[in-house]
Design a protein around this motif. Structure first.
Motif, short mmCIF file in Angstrom:
data_model
loop_
_atom_site.label_atom_id
_atom_site.label_comp_id
_atom_site.label_asym_id
_atom_site.label_seq_id
_atom_site.Cartn_x
_atom_site.Cartn_y
_atom_site.Cartn_z
N VAL A 68 0.85 -1.20 0.00
CA VAL A 68 0.00 0.00 0.00
C VAL A 68 0.89 1.24 0.00
CG1 VAL A 68 -2.15 -0.90 0.92
CG2 VAL A 68 -0.31 -0.38 2.49
N GLY A 69 1.94 1.16 -0.81
CA GLY A 69 2.90 2.24 -0.90
C GLY A 69 2.38 3.47 -1.58
N ASN A 70 1.13 3.43 -2.07
CA ASN A 70 0.55 4.65 -2.63
C ASN A 70 -0.03 5.54 -1.55
OD1 ASN A 70 -1.47 2.74 -2.10
ND2 ASN A 70 -2.78 3.41 -3.78
N ARG A 71 -0.12 5.07 -0.31
CA ARG A 71 -0.58 5.94 0.78
C ARG A 71 0.44 7.04 1.03
NH1 ARG A 71 -4.84 4.83 3.84
NH2 ARG A 71 -4.05 6.01 5.61
N GLY A 72 -0.05 8.21 1.38
CA GLY A 72 0.84 9.31 1.73
C GLY A 72 1.37 9.14 3.14
N VAL A 73 2.62 9.56 3.36
CA VAL A 73 3.25 9.48 4.67
C VAL A 73 3.71 10.88 5.08
CG1 VAL A 73 5.03 8.38 6.08
CG2 VAL A 73 4.04 7.14 4.14
N VAL A 74 3.26 11.31 6.25
CA VAL A 74 3.56 12.65 6.76
C VAL A 74 4.15 12.50 8.16
CG1 VAL A 74 2.54 14.86 7.50
CG2 VAL A 74 1.69 13.69 5.43
N THR A 75 5.16 13.30 8.48
CA THR A 75 5.72 13.30 9.83
C THR A 75 5.51 14.66 10.48
OG1 THR A 75 7.92 13.94 9.01
CG2 THR A 75 7.48 11.59 9.28
N VAL A 76 5.31 14.61 11.80
CA VAL A 76 5.24 15.82 12.62
C VAL A 76 6.22 15.64 13.77
CG1 VAL A 76 3.79 17.38 13.95
CG2 VAL A 76 2.80 16.11 12.03
N THR A 77 7.14 16.56 13.91
CA THR A 77 8.12 16.51 14.98
C THR A 77 8.00 17.76 15.85
OG1 THR A 77 9.78 17.50 13.51
CG2 THR A 77 9.77 15.10 13.68
N GLY A 78 8.69 17.74 16.98
CA GLY A 78 8.66 18.88 17.89
C GLY A 78 7.89 18.54 19.16
N PRO A 79 8.22 19.21 20.27
CA PRO A 79 7.62 18.87 21.57
C PRO A 79 6.12 19.12 21.67
CG PRO A 79 8.97 20.86 21.72
CD PRO A 79 9.25 20.26 20.38
N ASP A 80 5.58 19.96 20.78
CA ASP A 80 4.14 20.26 20.85
C ASP A 80 3.30 19.41 19.91
OD1 ASP A 80 4.65 22.30 22.70
OD2 ASP A 80 4.91 23.80 21.13
N ARG A 81 3.92 18.41 19.26
CA ARG A 81 3.26 17.74 18.14
C ARG A 81 1.93 17.09 18.52
NH1 ARG A 81 7.26 14.72 20.12
NH2 ARG A 81 6.92 12.47 20.45
N LEU A 82 1.90 16.34 19.65
CA LEU A 82 0.69 15.60 19.99
C LEU A 82 -0.41 16.52 20.50
CD1 LEU A 82 2.18 12.35 21.58
CD2 LEU A 82 1.05 12.60 19.36
N SER A 83 -0.07 17.48 21.34
CA SER A 83 -1.10 18.40 21.82
C SER A 83 -1.64 19.25 20.69
CB SER A 83 -0.53 19.30 22.94
OG SER A 83 0.58 20.06 22.46
N TRP A 84 -0.79 19.56 19.70
CA TRP A 84 -1.23 20.34 18.54
C TRP A 84 -2.21 19.55 17.69
CZ3 TRP A 84 1.16 20.12 13.29
CH2 TRP A 84 0.76 21.17 12.45
N LEU A 85 -1.86 18.31 17.38
CA LEU A 85 -2.77 17.47 16.61
C LEU A 85 -4.06 17.19 17.38
CD1 LEU A 85 -0.14 14.97 15.16
CD2 LEU A 85 -1.45 16.65 13.84
N HIS A 86 -3.93 17.02 18.68
CA HIS A 86 -5.11 16.81 19.54
C HIS A 86 -6.09 17.96 19.41
CE1 HIS A 86 -7.21 15.76 23.38
NE2 HIS A 86 -7.30 17.08 23.48
N SER A 87 -5.57 19.18 19.35
CA SER A 87 -6.43 20.36 19.37
C SER A 87 -7.18 20.57 18.06
CB SER A 87 -5.59 21.61 19.67
OG SER A 87 -4.73 21.93 18.56
#
Length: 342
Positions: A50-69
């Motif tokens: 399923v290599g046609n799926r897009g892959v995105v990374t998020v780094t940094g100390p606020d990453r999870l709280s940011w995505l949560h919001s």
């Protein structure tokens, strides 16, 4: 649709490989025997590119709280190598993106539907403000392998998103388990690997085409963005409340619609699973009308031929369609199984 040479799958060079089409161009639809491939996948002996799926990374100390919001799921306490599913909604609560999320302790890895990663990254970049996060589209460098196996046999060493379906997640436990669900004893996961190592990561397992994976998805009543959804779809209609929405977290875009429809219990449409009459040679096409008597009540969204159950499908129909009547889908008789209760 054309495929970038950087993301064209090396699996397409294997004997018998037939390229997919539409959104799934660039990966193998099958290798000559789709029904045998289904059996191998179900038994844990096959691996799906399923290599046609897009892959995105998020780094940094606020990453999870940011995505949560910003998204529908509670992500602040996501432990390393723990999977989550979350949605990006429009201000009116319509589904825009479906995110498969796993964090390795330093980076949050997100995989999304083919072709949607640029739009997701652009939106995430517009929402960064002063937070300590960095977003990157790494689809050209990383790819995804899919595998289905018994939950107890999964190898936890590699970074992978493990599908929570059909178990309820978080506060959606109020829905209870889907008793008798055909996917209840099978775990689907997506292993993230460097694209250059895609073939090697498959090991000695048999290559299985995307048709087989899609058939197991349909059998498991699992919605897919862009097939079971359109520009008007809200999470309640396709049973995404069960695995992708936290009902008591803080505000996020589209939450007002989620809360209102949940409290009223009246989504305008509902997902159903269909067993199709297999006496004919052909299958109806996705998009075909679903009829209740002389009245059109919805559309087929996904159609497949299962190696044991025969022709099966998913459809989205009007909420008030009676649950105890047979339907006709694309001219083929269809018996419905309720997924989203009216």
């Amino acid at each position: 649709m054309t495929t970038s040479t950087s993301t064209r799958s090396p699996f397409l060079d294997l004997p018998g490989a037939v390229d997919g089409d539409g959104r799934d161009v660039g990966v193998a639809a099958h290798y000559g025997d789709p029904l045998r491939e289904q059996r191998l996948l179900s038994e844990g002996l096959g691996v799906v590119d399923v290599g046609n799926r897009g892959v995105v990374t998020v780094t940094g100390p606020d990453r999870l709280s940011w995505l949560h919001s910003m998204t529908t799921q509670a992500l602040t306490g996501l432990a390393p190598r723990t999977s989550a599913e979350t949605l990006v909604l429009s201000p009116k609560g319509h589904i825009e993106h479906a995110l498969h999320v796993v964090d390795d302790g330093e980076t949050t890895w997100i995989t999304v539907e083919p072709g949607t990663s640029p739009a997701l990254v652009a939106w995430l970049e517009s929402m960064r403000f002063m937070l300590r996060v960095e977003v990157a589209d790494v689809t050209a460098d990383f790819a995804v392998l899919g595998e289905a196996s018994r939950a107890e046999s999964l190898d936890g060493e590699r970074l992978a998103w493990v599908d929570p379906w059909p178990a309820p997640v978080g506060d959606t436990a109020l829905y209870g388990p889907l008793e008798g669900h055909p996917g209840a004893d099978r775990a689907w996961r997506e292993v993230i690997v460097p694209r250059a190592d895609l073939l090697a990561a498959a090991g000695d397992r048999a290559p299985v085409g995307l048709w087989a994976a899609e058939t197991l998805r349909v059998q498991a009543w699992r919605p897919r963005l862009g097939l079971e959804t359109d520009h008007r779809t809200i999470p309640h209609e396709v049973d995404w409340l069960r695995s992708a929405v936290h009902l008591h977290k803080g505000c996020y875009r589209g939450q007002e619609t989620v809360a209102r429809v949940h409290n009223l219990g009246r989504p305008p449409r509902r997902l159903v699973f269909l067993h199709l009459d297999g006496s004919g040679h052909g299958l109806p096409d996705p998009g075909a009308a679903v009829m209740a008597g002389e009245k059109e009540v919805g559309r087929l969204t996904s159609v497949a031929r299962h190696h044991e159950e025969g022709p099966i499908a998913l459809a989205v129909i009007k909420r008030n369609t009676p649950v105890d009547i047979d339907l006709v889908a694309g001219g083929v008789a269809a018996a419905q199984t309720v997924v989203v209760a009216p």
